[in-house]
Motif scaffolding. Sequence first.
Motif, PDB file in Angstrom:
ATOM      1  N   ALA A 175      35.942  33.715  35.940  1.00  0.00           N
ATOM      2  CA  ALA A 175      37.240  34.317  36.235  1.00  0.00           C
ATOM      3  C   ALA A 175      37.174  35.835  36.137  1.00  0.00           C
ATOM      4  N   SER A 192      37.502  38.136  39.496  1.00  0.00           N
ATOM      5  CA  SER A 192      38.748  38.902  39.531  1.00  0.00           C
ATOM      6  C   SER A 192      38.474  40.387  39.734  1.00  0.00           C
ATOM      7  N   ALA A 205      37.795  32.092  42.478  1.00  0.00           N
ATOM      8  CA  ALA A 205      38.914  32.234  41.544  1.00  0.00           C
ATOM      9  C   ALA A 205      39.776  30.985  41.532  1.00  0.00           C
ATOM     10  N   VAL A 249      43.144  35.827  36.772  1.00  0.00           N
ATOM     11  CA  VAL A 249      43.038  35.479  38.194  1.00  0.00           C
ATOM     12  C   VAL A 249      44.364  35.742  38.901  1.00  0.00           C
ATOM     13  N   ALA A 289      44.641  39.408  39.623  1.00  0.00           N
ATOM     14  CA  ALA A 289      43.706  39.866  40.658  1.00  0.00           C
ATOM     15  C   ALA A 289      44.127  39.388  42.042  1.00  0.00           C
TER      16      ALA A 289
END
Length: 675
Positions: free
Chosen positions: A313, A317, A350, A452, A455
């Motif tokens: 992650a 991200s 992700a 996540v 992002a």
Amino acid sequence: MNDLLDLIGWPWPDWELPTLPLPDLPDIPLPDLPVTPAQVMILIAATVGILGLAVGRRSARPAAWVAVLGSGLVLLAAIWQMYAVYELGGLQTTGTVGPLALGELDVPLELAATRLSALVAAVVSLVALVVQVFARWYLWFDPRYRQFSATVSLFTAAMLLVVLSGDVLLTLIGWEVMGWCSFLLIGHLSAKDSANRAAVKALLVTRLADVGFVIGLIWLAAGAGSTSIAAIIEHWTGDDYAALSAAMCLVVIGVAGKSAQLPFQDWLPDAMEGPTPASALIHAATMVAAGTVVLAQLFPLLQAAGPARLLLAVLVSVTVVLAALLAFAQPDLKRLLAWSTVSQVGLMLAALTVVPDGTGSDVAIMHLLSHAWFKALLFLTVGWMGVLTGGTVVRYVASATKRYRSLRRPMGLGLLALAGVPPMVGFVSKELVLAQAEHGVQDGVGMAGTIVLAAVGASVPLTAAYCMRAWLILDRGPHRVSQRVPRRDQEHQIIDDFFDEPAVLEEAIGIEEAESAISSSARTAVALLGFFSVVGGILVFTPQLDLHVSINLQLLLAALLLMALAALAVWVVSRGVGSRDAAARLPMRVSLAAERGLGFDTLYRVVVARPVLALAHGVQWLDREVLDAYIRGVGPAARLLGSALERTHPRRPAPGLVLVLGGVLVLAAIGVVLT
């Protein structure tokens, strides 16, 4: 926002995705054949790769027929595989050359086609067919077209092996073959030093990450006593959390390398030195997407290994946002698409980190399919544009869609899908990723979900920004009014790349003739990708995908609003710039840093290359000056000892020694006679 909406009184319930039933398929019984569709796909693709090198030594036409017809057969076998999985209830397992006898380790070497893997195999086969058709036109005058088409076929076979593998040993074989094929495709233009360097860089960077991947899979297989993926999942689920987390962290590192995620992201933009069809294949549906496929196959283990999921992650991200920022500042359209691929692959990965317990990897696979369609469309269109404009840097492609109207539709569709504008397939898949990230946070997947979600939310306006920037550059300038000539009155000829050799175009021929230089088959291939980029989102409403997510309409509206604001900001900034390039407003130092990937190439040399070379030189010195010194010293030492003994010895045998020697000989003779 929720308080404002409550004040207005608008109801904003989450939208559950309806499932449209598939039409009744004809009840066609599966034939009892000695081979299965999975075996047929891989064998045909590999055979075509070998056969393509054997034919067409004098003419490229036989090699083109072998490559295209072989790819068509692979696609038909993939469709057959989807039907077979549907008839068999979601799984078809078949053997290959195994099982192998490796002591206590069980190596079944089986292929396993599931609902998702059969779908991915079909899309991979479709993209490979389109690339082969387009490459026949694009590389018509390339003397090494035969080697290129054969490598593409072998590349496709390796990706299909990874997709349909039910055994980690087969996964490793396909994984490594893809790495070597990417090296050959990126360095296809071997006369260019930059292409050779990019190929070597891609090979070394991915091989460095593959160390972790190989060790991780070996660890999992050794613990389970089997290389079967099903057996590995059954053994490790709920057993030895620390060892599972360590092994999966190593697998994640390998996936990050192949998928060009931080800190291995810098090799993929340099891979643009390869021919555009190779870029379309690598970026759309094969190498960079292979990591998503492998983690989807090992998905229960990724869910059970919290540290590995958190590591993935964090890496993806940061990569999603960083790559989107770098894409905006690239001076070359191909490099813009390359950084876009890095960011979009990060979205696929992700989606795997925020899946609540009890659900599968369907959202990540949906974005993989979506990305395969629109990214292959964009790369092939950019390749077509490069033929017409003479390059893909901004100063060459400015106003390209104004000058060459036939580029306008495919380029527009590709950029709309990449930006996630409804109703394009990119909009559907990205909203699913965003919705899954939101549900992951609500269902308590931990810190990974929060990272996540932030992002993915940040990538929405950034993607719209660099897509808008690209379109403003391509669509710059006043509208060119041209009188359309009926097709029957056109004197120029639209070539067919398999039969009629194209004439070398001169600029003076004119725009209409230049646009028609692309073969009808290549144009049809591009149009097919455009069609799927528009209607591919319908796939989420079919039983082929099992999506347990609901769309938050507030979040969807906010995403669309951010996209519109980002596009508007880019349009405003581009005003007053002659090229309509909003990135021209960036400081020169920022532009150069972005073009160089923020100096990661230098970081690779400092952190990896120089220490490894220093260690190699040290080992070489140790071997030469220490170990070999003993060997080299044996001869002089023996000569020195002999010389010393020669000086101290009288050179005549002592009388006593002669008598002893004579006695030994007499005793020996007596022994022989008596015997």
